[in-house]
Design a protein around this motif. Structure first.
Motif, PDB file in Angstrom:
ATOM      1  N   VAL A  41      -9.903  -3.444 -19.631  1.00  0.00           N
ATOM      2  CA  VAL A  41     -10.569  -3.038 -18.588  1.00  0.00           C
ATOM      3  C   VAL A  41     -10.085  -1.999 -18.161  1.00  0.00           C
ATOM      4  O   VAL A  41     -10.248  -0.433 -17.709  1.00  0.00           O
ATOM      5  N   GLU A  42      -9.097  -3.008 -17.106  1.00  0.00           N
ATOM      6  CA  GLU A  42      -8.307  -2.668 -15.801  1.00  0.00           C
ATOM      7  C   GLU A  42      -7.466  -0.620 -16.563  1.00  0.00           C
ATOM      8  O   GLU A  42      -7.687   0.005 -16.460  1.00  0.00           O
ATOM      9  N   THR A  43      -6.811  -0.678 -18.084  1.00  0.00           N
ATOM     10  CA  THR A  43      -6.268   0.114 -17.687  1.00  0.00           C
ATOM     11  C   THR A  43      -7.341   1.421 -18.168  1.00  0.00           C
ATOM     12  O   THR A  43      -6.179   1.881 -18.342  1.00  0.00           O
ATOM     13  N   PHE A  44      -8.029   0.880 -19.110  1.00  0.00           N
ATOM     14  CA  PHE A  44      -9.043   2.116 -19.197  1.00  0.00           C
ATOM     15  C   PHE A  44      -8.871   3.212 -18.183  1.00  0.00           C
ATOM     16  O   PHE A  44      -9.532   3.963 -18.357  1.00  0.00           O
ATOM     17  N   ARG A  45      -9.574   1.574 -17.284  1.00  0.00           N
ATOM     18  CA  ARG A  45     -10.357   1.974 -15.972  1.00  0.00           C
ATOM     19  C   ARG A  45      -9.016   3.344 -15.139  1.00  0.00           C
ATOM     20  O   ARG A  45      -9.797   4.264 -14.502  1.00  0.00           O
ATOM     21  N   SER A  46      -7.962   2.752 -15.857  1.00  0.00           N
ATOM     22  CA  SER A  46      -6.788   4.042 -14.513  1.00  0.00           C
ATOM     23  C   SER A  46      -7.097   5.206 -15.116  1.00  0.00           C
ATOM     24  O   SER A  46      -6.698   6.176 -14.345  1.00  0.00           O
ATOM     25  N   ALA A  47      -6.933   4.972 -16.557  1.00  0.00           N
ATOM     26  CA  ALA A  47      -6.772   6.621 -17.387  1.00  0.00           C
ATOM     27  C   ALA A  47      -8.102   7.511 -17.087  1.00  0.00           C
ATOM     28  O   ALA A  47      -8.054   8.141 -17.683  1.00  0.00           O
ATOM     29  N   PHE A  48      -9.114   6.463 -17.334  1.00  0.00           N
ATOM     30  CA  PHE A  48     -10.311   7.857 -17.444  1.00  0.00           C
ATOM     31  C   PHE A  48     -11.690   7.395 -15.875  1.00  0.00           C
ATOM     32  O   PHE A  48     -12.284   6.347 -16.971  1.00  0.00           O
ATOM     33  N   PRO A  49     -11.536   7.677 -15.549  1.00  0.00           N
ATOM     34  CA  PRO A  49     -12.122   6.667 -13.611  1.00  0.00           C
ATOM     35  C   PRO A  49     -13.177   6.985 -14.142  1.00  0.00           C
ATOM     36  O   PRO A  49     -14.355   6.897 -13.409  1.00  0.00           O
ATOM     37  N   GLU A  50     -13.838   8.868 -14.702  1.00  0.00           N
ATOM     38  CA  GLU A  50     -15.017   8.810 -14.806  1.00  0.00           C
ATOM     39  C   GLU A  50     -15.845   8.297 -15.192  1.00  0.00           C
ATOM     40  O   GLU A  50     -17.201   7.937 -15.941  1.00  0.00           O
ATOM     41  N   ASP A  51     -15.095   6.862 -16.504  1.00  0.00           N
ATOM     42  CA  ASP A  51     -15.503   6.498 -17.859  1.00  0.00           C
ATOM     43  C   ASP A  51     -16.307   4.814 -16.878  1.00  0.00           C
ATOM     44  O   ASP A  51     -16.922   3.556 -17.768  1.00  0.00           O
ATOM     45  N   LEU A  55     -18.646   0.675 -17.912  1.00  0.00           N
ATOM     46  CA  LEU A  55     -16.885  -0.904 -18.240  1.00  0.00           C
ATOM     47  C   LEU A  55     -17.636  -1.771 -17.511  1.00  0.00           C
ATOM     48  O   LEU A  55     -18.072  -1.448 -15.676  1.00  0.00           O
ATOM     49  N   PRO A  56     -17.697  -3.009 -17.545  1.00  0.00           N
ATOM     50  CA  PRO A  56     -17.379  -4.420 -16.446  1.00  0.00           C
ATOM     51  C   PRO A  56     -16.193  -4.515 -16.018  1.00  0.00           C
ATOM     52  O   PRO A  56     -15.372  -3.618 -16.549  1.00  0.00           O
ATOM     53  N   SER A  57     -16.212  -5.035 -14.851  1.00  0.00           N
ATOM     54  CA  SER A  57     -14.948  -5.330 -14.955  1.00  0.00           C
ATOM     55  C   SER A  57     -14.227  -6.677 -15.001  1.00  0.00           C
ATOM     56  O   SER A  57     -13.375  -6.659 -15.036  1.00  0.00           O
ATOM     57  N   ALA A  58     -13.920  -6.783 -16.306  1.00  0.00           N
ATOM     58  CA  ALA A  58     -12.936  -7.528 -16.632  1.00  0.00           C
ATOM     59  C   ALA A  58     -13.163  -7.496 -18.662  1.00  0.00           C
ATOM     60  O   ALA A  58     -14.751  -6.994 -19.511  1.00  0.00           O
ATOM     61  N   GLY A  59     -12.688  -7.917 -19.531  1.00  0.00           N
ATOM     62  CA  GLY A  59     -12.291  -7.195 -21.093  1.00  0.00           C
ATOM     63  C   GLY A  59     -11.491  -6.813 -21.194  1.00  0.00           C
ATOM     64  O   GLY A  59     -10.757  -5.903 -20.613  1.00  0.00           O
ATOM     65  N   TYR A  60     -11.942  -6.166 -23.339  1.00  0.00           N
ATOM     66  CA  TYR A  60     -10.224  -5.559 -23.437  1.00  0.00           C
ATOM     67  C   TYR A  60     -11.427  -4.230 -23.838  1.00  0.00           C
ATOM     68  O   TYR A  60     -12.832  -4.495 -24.356  1.00  0.00           O
ATOM     69  N   VAL A  61     -10.900  -2.897 -23.312  1.00  0.00           N
ATOM     70  CA  VAL A  61     -11.842  -1.838 -23.906  1.00  0.00           C
ATOM     71  C   VAL A  61     -10.937  -2.158 -25.810  1.00  0.00           C
ATOM     72  O   VAL A  61      -9.180  -1.871 -26.410  1.00  0.00           O
ATOM     73  N   VAL A  62     -12.256  -1.938 -26.978  1.00  0.00           N
ATOM     74  CA  VAL A  62     -11.359  -1.415 -27.887  1.00  0.00           C
ATOM     75  C   VAL A  62     -11.376  -0.094 -28.521  1.00  0.00           C
ATOM     76  O   VAL A  62     -11.465   0.856 -28.639  1.00  0.00           O
ATOM     77  N   ILE A  63     -10.181   0.304 -28.611  1.00  0.00           N
ATOM     78  CA  ILE A  63      -9.066   1.599 -28.795  1.00  0.00           C
ATOM     79  C   ILE A  63      -9.288   1.883 -30.878  1.00  0.00           C
ATOM     80  O   ILE A  63      -9.585   3.042 -31.101  1.00  0.00           O
TER      81      ILE A  63
END
Length: 348
Positions: A41-51, A55-63
């Motif tokens: 989630v941290e990586t995804f937040r960094s790439a897409f701050p508008e989203d 997202l929750p504060s922790a976990g993994y986003v399925v690509i």
């Protein structure tokens, strides 16, 4: 990983998760055989701050594998096998990975493919760059972009899978920019489909495509039917002339280096113009006077340039590699033509 730690990609191009029920049934009996591709989630937040707020504060986003995740929830599984990618970090890398996953599996509907292409174009800058990143031809991208031009009634018919509507027909209709012409062509296609219906069986038989003969004496035997790639090219030429679209300047340069007997080129171009209801008279020199810039003359110029290229291509059997590449690239970019002997482009 436990399912509660896995999150659906908020930017997933797939609008509806079809076939989840059947997939869930297989998971109940055989389990999940292919892992999902995920990033933190941290990586995804960094790439897409508008989203970030979605997202929750922790976990993994399925690509790659959002449908698998939905099916796992439906099947009541506790965990799901995953591959955690340490390489996907930027917006571009994440978007391309998700797009290639969906497109390689043919998971996307036509308008979802279009949305994916447009999102990648915003990120990469050009449609050529999108094609290269997806491992597709410029023609593949161009074909899907035609859906932009569909009228609302035809978009609805494609989304609703109305009988007689196919993605191939929709792309052809997308070449027609005029609303009335596009709707008329759709109605004509529906009438043609109804005429081919089998009333006894209550089913529709597939309409036959018009065969394209060896027009204009191409040096391959008088009256002989063209084979394979040549036939596909000429069908593409006919569609290009009918649509009156394409980069005529680039084609003119290619045609200027494709020597052909003038009478043969005029005969071949004239047949295409006849089949598209423009008429071969537009090729007569006396018809040029005072008619500069008309759409009919542009179609005539397009047909004549294509005829020069096609006659040269047929005679040389593609041995003129530079001309063959340039000509085939033009056809792929502006028509539905795909080389018959081409190997599938890599998608990963």
């Amino acid at each position: 990983m436990p399912l509660h730690s896995l999150i659906h990609n908020p930017r997933n191009a797939r609008q509806n998760m079809e076939g989840v029920e059947g997939l869930a049934e297989t998971y109940e009996t055989t389990g999940v055989l292919q892992p999902c591709l995920v990033i933190s989630v941290e990586t995804f937040r960094s790439a897409f701050p508008e989203d970030a707020e979605a997202l929750p504060s922790a976990g993994y986003v399925v690509i790659g594998g959002n449908r698998r995740l939905a099916a796992a929830h439906r099947a009541g599984l506790a965990t799901l096998p995953v591959h955690v990618s340490a390489k996907l970090k930027t917006r571009e890398e994440i978007l391309v990975a998700a797009a290639t996953e969906n497109i390689a599996r043919e998971d996307l509907k036509p308008f979802e493919e279009l949305a994916t292409i447009e999102e990648l174009k915003t990120e990469l800058g050009t449609y050529d760059a999108v094609a290269k990143k997806l491992g597709k031809t410029a023609g593949w991208v161009s074909q899907r972009r035609r859906l932009h031009h569909l009228q609302p009634e035809i978009r609805q018919a494609l989304e609703a899978r109305t009988p007689g509507m196919t993605i191939e027909l929709a792309r052809d209709l997308g070449k027609l920019k005029d609303r009335d012409q596009q709707l008329k062509a759709w109605r004509d296609s529906q009438r043609a489909a109804s005429r081919t219906a089998d009333p006894a069986a209550g089913k529709q038989s597939k309409p036959k495509k018009n065969k394209v003969p060896a027009q204009g004496g191409s040096g391959d035997g008088s009256g002989a039917l063209l084979e394979g790639a040549a036939k596909a090219r000429r069908e593409a030429c006919l569609l290009a002339v009918a649509a009156g679209a394409g980069d005529l300047a680039r084609l003119a340069i290619i045609a200027a280096q494709a020597p052909a007997a003038p009478d043969e080129a005029v005969a071949l171009a004239g047949q295409w113009l006849t089949e598209t209801a423009v008429g071969p008279s537009e090729l007569h020199l006396e018809a040029l006077h005072g008619g500069e810039g008309t759409d009919r003359q542009k179609q005539a110029a397009l047909a004549l340039a294509l005829a020069h290229c096609e006659l040269h291509m047929t005679r040389t059997s593609s041995t003129d590699s530079a001309h063959a590449r340039a000509y085939a690239d033009w056809l792929e970019t502006h028509t539905d033509y795909q080389p018959t002997d081409a190997e599938p482009a890599p998608t990963a």
